[in-house]
Design an enzyme around this catalytic site. Sequence first.
Site, PDB file in Angstrom:
ATOM      1  N   LYS A 108     -11.095   4.957  -3.659  1.00 52.86           N
ATOM      2  CA  LYS A 108      -9.884   4.928  -2.838  1.00 52.86           C
ATOM      3  C   LYS A 108     -10.258   5.285  -1.400  1.00 52.86           C
ATOM      4  O   LYS A 108     -10.893   6.330  -1.162  1.00 52.86           O
ATOM      5  CB  LYS A 108      -8.900   5.947  -3.414  1.00 52.86           C
ATOM      6  CG  LYS A 108      -7.449   5.724  -3.089  1.00 52.86           C
ATOM      7  CD  LYS A 108      -6.618   6.684  -3.961  1.00 52.86           C
ATOM      8  CE  LYS A 108      -5.148   6.599  -3.667  1.00 52.86           C
ATOM      9  NZ  LYS A 108      -4.414   7.664  -4.391  1.00 52.86           N
TER      10      LYS A 108
HETATM   11  O1  G3P Z   1      -0.025   7.876  -4.964  1.00 50.24           O
HETATM   12  C1  G3P Z   1       0.281   8.525  -3.774  1.00 50.24           C
HETATM   13  C2  G3P Z   1       1.031   9.747  -4.062  1.00 50.24           C
HETATM   14  O2  G3P Z   1       0.196  10.712  -4.645  1.00 50.24           O
HETATM   15  C3  G3P Z   1       1.763  10.321  -2.915  1.00 50.24           C
HETATM   16  O3  G3P Z   1       2.947  10.776  -3.430  1.00 50.24           O
HETATM   17  O4  G3P Z   1       4.968  12.116  -3.501  1.00 50.24           O
HETATM   18  O5  G3P Z   1       2.944  12.945  -2.257  1.00 50.24           O
HETATM   19  O6  G3P Z   1       4.293  11.065  -1.357  1.00 50.24           O
HETATM   20  P1  G3P Z   1       3.839  11.783  -2.593  1.00 50.24           P
END
Ligand code: G3P
Length: 217
Positions: free
Chosen positions: A83
């Site tokens: 990634k």
């Molecule tokens: O896959 C990306 C994710 O981990 C981010 O999620 O909720 O931190 O915006 P969030």
Amino acid sequence: MKFFVDSADVAAIAELNDLGMVDGVTTNPSIILKSGRDIMEVTKEICSIVSGPVSAEVVSLTADEMIAEGRKLAEIAPNITVKVPLTWDGLKACKVLSGEGKMVNVTLCFSVNQALVAAKAGATFISPFIGRLDDINLDGLELISDIRDVYDNYGFETQILAASIRTANHVAQCALIGADVMTAPPAVIKGLASHVLTDKGLDQFVKDWAKTGQKIL
Ligand code: G3P
């Protein structure tokens, strides 16, 4: 639509995997921090459970360092997806690593143009962040829909991996739009089975069954 688990919680991943809910896993530095585990160890353990793509994220900011980190992460298991962030250096790393036959997930995507350049750089997956766009009063789902249109217009094979999913509605809408993959925390995936009318209906069935005085077993 494929289901990826956005987590490094090995027990939660294993439980979902046993139910056939796991087509892959995504992690990032924040998720590794939350796990309290060593990135190499926990990623290896996840790869021993899940046969689909497991994203492990580089942490450097220059292309050369990202490439070196990506090569090291890819040694963990054959199903590692490297990634990289959606920066110019990240795209350079994407081009080199995908050229070596590695799966690459380009993350932190917030625009159609970013998705376009990632596809051109050979990304296996593009990760547009729905929730974080919603957080600033933009429309994360609209971005998924727009990228779907653009990729279909030109036949790009990069898979749309809808990320930063926070709600069951995000999941349903991504499936309607035609996202290739969605990644969500275990709690969101488990919540997909819930409906208030299911709970209400079951409660009534239990009460009525008790009144019959019957038993099946
Ligand atoms: O896959 C990306 C994710 O981990 C981010 O999620 O909720 O931190 O915006 P969030």
